[in-house]
Motif scaffolding. Structure first.
Motif, PDB file in Angstrom:
ATOM      1  N   ARG A 224       1.045  -1.034  -0.243  1.00 33.96           N
ATOM      2  CA  ARG A 224      -0.199  -0.316  -0.010  1.00 33.96           C
ATOM      3  C   ARG A 224       0.546   1.234   0.243  1.00 33.96           C
ATOM      4  NH1 ARG A 224      -4.397  -0.506   4.261  1.00 33.96           N
ATOM      5  NH2 ARG A 224      -4.668   1.762   3.957  1.00 33.96           N
ATOM      6  N   SER A 225       0.303   2.153  -0.668  1.00 41.07           N
ATOM      7  CA  SER A 225       0.677   3.802  -0.750  1.00 41.07           C
ATOM      8  C   SER A 225       1.222   4.649   0.969  1.00 41.07           C
ATOM      9  CB  SER A 225       0.195   4.691  -2.003  1.00 41.07           C
ATOM     10  OG  SER A 225      -0.718   4.191  -1.120  1.00 41.07           O
ATOM     11  N   ASP A 226       0.971   4.177   1.984  1.00 37.29           N
ATOM     12  CA  ASP A 226       0.282   4.730   3.088  1.00 37.29           C
ATOM     13  C   ASP A 226       2.198   3.980   4.056  1.00 37.29           C
ATOM     14  OD1 ASP A 226      -0.696   1.886   3.112  1.00 37.29           O
ATOM     15  OD2 ASP A 226      -1.951   3.123   4.255  1.00 37.29           O
ATOM     16  N   ARG A 227       2.662   2.504   3.127  1.00 34.61           N
ATOM     17  CA  ARG A 227       3.193   2.330   4.490  1.00 34.61           C
ATOM     18  C   ARG A 227       4.288   3.205   4.841  1.00 34.61           C
ATOM     19  NH1 ARG A 227       2.511  -3.845   4.566  1.00 34.61           N
ATOM     20  NH2 ARG A 227       4.467  -3.097   6.391  1.00 34.61           N
ATOM     21  N   VAL A 228       5.178   3.054   5.917  1.00 35.22           N
ATOM     22  CA  VAL A 228       6.310   3.244   6.324  1.00 35.22           C
ATOM     23  C   VAL A 228       7.007   1.771   6.703  1.00 35.22           C
ATOM     24  CG1 VAL A 228       7.377   4.796   7.990  1.00 35.22           C
ATOM     25  CG2 VAL A 228       5.547   5.182   7.463  1.00 35.22           C
ATOM     26  N   LEU A 229       8.388   2.039   6.126  1.00 33.61           N
ATOM     27  CA  LEU A 229       9.585   0.629   6.157  1.00 33.61           C
ATOM     28  C   LEU A 229      10.981   1.883   6.556  1.00 33.61           C
ATOM     29  CD1 LEU A 229       9.443  -1.533   2.991  1.00 33.61           C
ATOM     30  CD2 LEU A 229       7.592  -1.246   5.123  1.00 33.61           C
ATOM     31  N   ARG A 230      11.486   0.806   7.679  1.00 33.58           N
ATOM     32  CA  ARG A 230      13.149   1.040   8.119  1.00 33.58           C
ATOM     33  C   ARG A 230      14.133   0.860   7.358  1.00 33.58           C
ATOM     34  NH1 ARG A 230      12.475   3.694  13.232  1.00 33.58           N
ATOM     35  NH2 ARG A 230      11.082   3.837  13.691  1.00 33.58           N
ATOM     36  N   ARG A 231      14.968   2.038   7.781  1.00 39.51           N
ATOM     37  CA  ARG A 231      16.663   1.197   6.946  1.00 39.51           C
ATOM     38  C   ARG A 231      16.960   0.532   7.352  1.00 39.51           C
ATOM     39  NH1 ARG A 231      17.029   4.862   2.780  1.00 39.51           N
ATOM     40  NH2 ARG A 231      15.952   6.827   2.727  1.00 39.51           N
ATOM     41  N   ALA A 232      18.621   0.462   6.946  1.00 33.54           N
ATOM     42  CA  ALA A 232      18.881  -1.136   7.890  1.00 33.54           C
ATOM     43  C   ALA A 232      19.949  -0.213   9.120  1.00 33.54           C
ATOM     44  CB  ALA A 232      20.522  -1.529   6.861  1.00 33.54           C
ATOM     45  N   GLU A 233      19.998  -0.850   9.717  1.00 32.56           N
ATOM     46  CA  GLU A 233      20.968  -0.602  11.335  1.00 32.56           C
ATOM     47  C   GLU A 233      21.802   0.182  11.031  1.00 32.56           C
ATOM     48  OE1 GLU A 233      23.250  -2.186  14.276  1.00 32.56           O
ATOM     49  OE2 GLU A 233      22.226  -3.402  14.063  1.00 32.56           O
ATOM     50  N   PRO A 234      22.357   1.701  11.151  1.00 35.65           N
ATOM     51  CA  PRO A 234      23.638   1.946  11.138  1.00 35.65           C
ATOM     52  C   PRO A 234      24.809   1.788  11.635  1.00 35.65           C
ATOM     53  CG  PRO A 234      21.830   3.305  12.837  1.00 35.65           C
ATOM     54  CD  PRO A 234      21.081   2.530  12.564  1.00 35.65           C
ATOM     55  N   PRO A 245      21.081   0.397  18.258  1.00 37.61           N
ATOM     56  CA  PRO A 245      19.533   0.680  17.978  1.00 37.61           C
ATOM     57  C   PRO A 245      19.508  -0.712  16.780  1.00 37.61           C
ATOM     58  CG  PRO A 245      21.131   1.927  16.653  1.00 37.61           C
ATOM     59  CD  PRO A 245      21.917   1.509  17.311  1.00 37.61           C
ATOM     60  N   ARG A 246      18.669  -1.037  16.948  1.00 41.73           N
ATOM     61  CA  ARG A 246      17.971  -2.106  15.511  1.00 41.73           C
ATOM     62  C   ARG A 246      17.253  -1.960  14.331  1.00 41.73           C
ATOM     63  NH1 ARG A 246      14.335  -6.064  16.564  1.00 41.73           N
ATOM     64  NH2 ARG A 246      15.331  -7.396  15.429  1.00 41.73           N
ATOM     65  N   HIS A 247      17.033  -0.268  14.145  1.00 44.46           N
ATOM     66  CA  HIS A 247      16.334   0.017  12.957  1.00 44.46           C
ATOM     67  C   HIS A 247      17.359   1.797  12.615  1.00 44.46           C
ATOM     68  CE1 HIS A 247      13.385  -2.801  13.898  1.00 44.46           C
ATOM     69  NE2 HIS A 247      13.326  -2.379  14.933  1.00 44.46           N
ATOM     70  N   GLY A 248      16.891   1.334  11.574  1.00 40.70           N
ATOM     71  CA  GLY A 248      17.612   2.954  10.752  1.00 40.70           C
ATOM     72  C   GLY A 248      16.889   4.244  10.729  1.00 40.70           C
ATOM     73  N   GLY A 249      16.854   5.108   9.971  1.00 40.41           N
ATOM     74  CA  GLY A 249      15.877   5.913   9.660  1.00 40.41           C
ATOM     75  C   GLY A 249      14.234   5.814   8.624  1.00 40.41           C
ATOM     76  N   TRP A 281      15.119   0.635  -4.030  1.00 35.41           N
ATOM     77  CA  TRP A 281      16.221   1.218  -2.786  1.00 35.41           C
ATOM     78  C   TRP A 281      15.563  -0.063  -1.949  1.00 35.41           C
ATOM     79  CZ3 TRP A 281      12.230   4.136  -4.465  1.00 35.41           C
ATOM     80  CH2 TRP A 281      12.483   5.565  -5.181  1.00 35.41           C
ATOM     81  N   ASN A 282      17.997  -0.458  -1.413  1.00 33.24           N
ATOM     82  CA  ASN A 282      18.099  -1.716  -0.611  1.00 33.24           C
ATOM     83  C   ASN A 282      17.641  -1.706   0.396  1.00 33.24           C
ATOM     84  OD1 ASN A 282      18.890  -4.245  -1.261  1.00 33.24           O
ATOM     85  ND2 ASN A 282      20.838  -3.124  -0.912  1.00 33.24           N
ATOM     86  N   ARG A 283      17.646  -2.689   0.611  1.00 31.26           N
ATOM     87  CA  ARG A 283      17.891  -3.316   2.373  1.00 31.26           C
ATOM     88  C   ARG A 283      16.888  -2.510   2.957  1.00 31.26           C
ATOM     89  NH1 ARG A 283      20.864  -7.407   3.778  1.00 31.26           N
ATOM     90  NH2 ARG A 283      23.217  -7.424   1.734  1.00 31.26           N
ATOM     91  N   LEU A 284      15.809  -2.248   3.341  1.00 28.33           N
ATOM     92  CA  LEU A 284      14.235  -1.467   3.819  1.00 28.33           C
ATOM     93  C   LEU A 284      13.713  -3.135   4.496  1.00 28.33           C
ATOM     94  CD1 LEU A 284      13.252   1.104   1.491  1.00 28.33           C
ATOM     95  CD2 LEU A 284      14.777   1.059   3.536  1.00 28.33           C
ATOM     96  N   HIS A 285      12.976  -2.858   5.854  1.00 32.59           N
ATOM     97  CA  HIS A 285      12.360  -3.914   6.495  1.00 32.59           C
ATOM     98  C   HIS A 285      11.794  -2.884   7.135  1.00 32.59           C
ATOM     99  CE1 HIS A 285      15.230  -2.459   9.163  1.00 32.59           C
ATOM    100  NE2 HIS A 285      14.791  -2.532   9.850  1.00 32.59           N
ATOM    101  N   PRO A 286       9.892  -3.573   7.172  1.00 35.72           N
ATOM    102  CA  PRO A 286       8.662  -3.555   7.871  1.00 35.72           C
ATOM    103  C   PRO A 286       9.652  -3.569   9.994  1.00 35.72           C
ATOM    104  CG  PRO A 286       8.478  -5.060   7.647  1.00 35.72           C
ATOM    105  CD  PRO A 286       9.568  -4.788   7.143  1.00 35.72           C
ATOM    106  N   ARG A 287       9.230  -2.351  10.530  1.00 31.95           N
ATOM    107  CA  ARG A 287       9.349  -2.418  11.860  1.00 31.95           C
ATOM    108  C   ARG A 287       8.276  -3.029  12.594  1.00 31.95           C
ATOM    109  NH1 ARG A 287      10.789   2.653  16.342  1.00 31.95           N
ATOM    110  NH2 ARG A 287      10.645   1.344  18.741  1.00 31.95           N
ATOM    111  N   LEU A 288       8.617  -4.718  13.380  1.00 26.45           N
ATOM    112  CA  LEU A 288       7.191  -5.273  13.536  1.00 26.45           C
ATOM    113  C   LEU A 288       7.028  -5.399  15.217  1.00 26.45           C
ATOM    114  CD1 LEU A 288       8.768  -8.857  11.932  1.00 26.45           C
ATOM    115  CD2 LEU A 288       6.939  -7.054  10.865  1.00 26.45           C
ATOM    116  N   THR A 289       5.983  -5.120  15.383  1.00 26.32           N
ATOM    117  CA  THR A 289       5.431  -5.016  16.886  1.00 26.32           C
ATOM    118  C   THR A 289       4.982  -6.424  16.657  1.00 26.32           C
ATOM    119  OG1 THR A 289       3.947  -4.247  16.161  1.00 26.32           O
ATOM    120  CG2 THR A 289       5.276  -2.555  16.901  1.00 26.32           C
TER     121      THR A 289
END
Length: 487
Positions: A224-234, A245-249, A281-289
């Motif tokens: 969906r076009s309203d998703r928000v993913l996270r970048r790799a760990e800095p 941190p486990r997630h990037g920006g 864009w490479n290495r993007l992941h969702p922040r799971l809960t």
């Protein structure tokens, strides 16, 4: 000297004969009646509008009583038929890999109050965002896709979703079983490209990739076009204290300021869509809960990395305003060739919609008023076996076109046009079903006696979730009808 077309036709008839014998062996009860019923579906003149009218087709050879008795009391070895479907020749993509499309289609039964295990099925209304929930039986289907523009697919599996079932878990189990059967049948061997599973936005692509991580499978799905993913760990700087941190920006689909420079970009000229721009864009992941499907997962949730592809086209064939399409691929480090291959493969996913329309409008999948879900499953697998026979007879079919239709080569015939000439191919192929025996109908209920055992009625299953508010707080409505999804 035998031509190439004659050899292909002879091979097609041989494959059709072998599958028809295997299909007959899979029928364990009422085998002859069920086999004739499948032939009647393929040899009927025009679309199947009524189940009882199939008894008037000459290839059925039995009365309407045997037809209903076969669906009510017939039995089919589904596991053996699944193995037979995995062993027939399957279509492949241009690079030789197997591409599987997964989707859910519904058999709507809004007035079947005596049919159990009905679920509210999502259907689209005529207006924008006008969705309607109608009771019915949803089926999760998996098909193999062809390369190029085509309305042909190869159905491999169909599972009815029971009340409370999770679509991602059911689909992952289907794909796992299919890959095992494909390996056993020699359709996939070590060193071959990974099997690509293509899905639409209704599936949780990262979860599907997580459930299939131990298989030679890649997942490609729309988001969906309203998703928000996270970048790799800095990278952690020297001398930094505290928990790493486990997630990037954030990578917000709706905010171009968070995208940055793409890792791969392509520009392609197409015939139907004009210029197509694809950025990855490479290495993007969702922040799971720990919610929904991840409620009972481990304390530390996994980081499921993938590649996000944004596809834009100049125009649509329908003239509508084109909107960007967001895709998520379970692979990483994509090349420009991978980006072009992936978005073009995703467009082939819509071929499964042609198969669903053929099932419902031509083969009559949803026309019978069947009461029990077991009979519905049996009829569904008969339709899948009938479609497989059409696909195997594709190279041997003769084009019986209408006067207003354009001629087409054998490899370009649609399933409906192959079905027109299947009656002639059936006469050349094997018919293992035996001839019917003469019988007399049963006496039925004596006149004047009432039915003392009415059929029980069943409610529609409705998934409910318990929501609680903190004491002293009020419910607030947001101005945005579609808030961004961070999971």
């Amino acid at each position: 000297m035998t031509s190439v077309h004659d050899r292909a036709a002879a091979d097609a008839v041989g494959d059709l004969d072998r599958f028809r014998r295997e299909f007959y062996d899979c029928l364990t009860a009422r085998a002859d009646a069920l086999f004739d019923l499948a032939d009647a579906v393929l040899c009927a003149d025009g679309p199947v509008r009524s189940l009882v009218r199939l008894s008037l087709v000459g290839e059925h050879r039995r009365g309407f009583g045997a037809l209903y008795d076969a669906l009510a009391c017939g039995r089919l070895d589904i596991d053996r038929l699944r193995t037979a479907l995995a062993g027939v020749p399957l279509p492949r993509a241009a690079d030789g890999r197997l591409v599987l499309a997964v989707d859910i289609t519904c058999w709507l039964r809004p007035d079947a109050h005596t049919s159990p295990q009905r679920i509210l099925c999502h259907t689209y209304g005529r207006g924008k965002d006008q969705t309607i929930m109608v009771p019915g039986w949803p089926y999760s289907m998996v098909v193999a896709l062809e390369a190029g523009r085509s309305s042909w697919t190869a159905p491999l599996d169909a599972v009815r979703l029971t009340p409370g079932a999770d679509a991602a878990t059911v689909t992952a189990g289907q794909v796992r079983d299919i890959v095992g059967r494909l390996v056993a049948a020699g359709q996939w061997q070590a060193g071959d490209p990974d099997v690509l599973v293509v899905a639409d936005a209704g599936y949780d692509a990262p979860r599907l990739a997580f459930l299939l991580a131990d298989l030679p499978v890649q997942v490609l799905a729309r988001m969906r076009s309203d998703r928000v993913l996270r970048r790799a760990e800095p990278p952690r700087l020297p001398g930094t204290n505290g928990r790493p941190p486990r997630h990037g920006g954030e990578f917000v689909f709706g905010d171009p300021a968070t995208w940055g420079e793409p890792d791969a970009a392509t520009v392609t000229d197409t015939r139907l869509y004009g210029t197509a721009w694809a950025r990855a864009w490479n290495r993007l992941h969702p922040r799971l809960t720990h919610r929904n499907a991840w409620t009972n997962s481990a304390k530390v949730l996994p980081v499921i990395e993938g590649t996000v592809i944004r596809l834009e086209v100049a125009h649509l064939p329908s003239g509508a305003t084109p909107k960007p399409v967001w895709l998520w691929w379970s692979g990483v480090d994509p090349t420009t060739a991978d980006v072009d291959r992936l978005w073009q493969t995703f467009l082939r996913r819509f071929d499964i919609e042609h198969t669903f329309r053929l099932f419902k409008q031509t083969l009559g999948w949803t026309c019978p008023k069947i009461r029990t879900p077991q009979a519905a499953d049996l009829w569904t697998w008969l339709i899948l076996a009938a479609h497989t026979q059409l696909r195997l007879a594709r190279a041997a079919a003769v084009d019986l076109r209408r006067p207003w239709e354009k001629p087409a080569p054998p490899q370009r015939l649609s399933p409906a046009r192959v079905r027109r000439g299947f009656r002639h191919l059936r006469a050349k192929s094997t018919c293992p079903a035996g001839a019917p025996k003469p019988s007399r109908p049963g006496p039925g209920r004596p006149p004047g006696r009432r039915n003392t055992r009415p059929t029980p009625r069943h409610d529609v299953h409705i998934a409910t979730t318990k929501k609680t508010n903190k004491p002293g707080t009020k419910k607030t409505k947001t101005a945005n009808p579609r808030p961004r999804r961070t999971g």
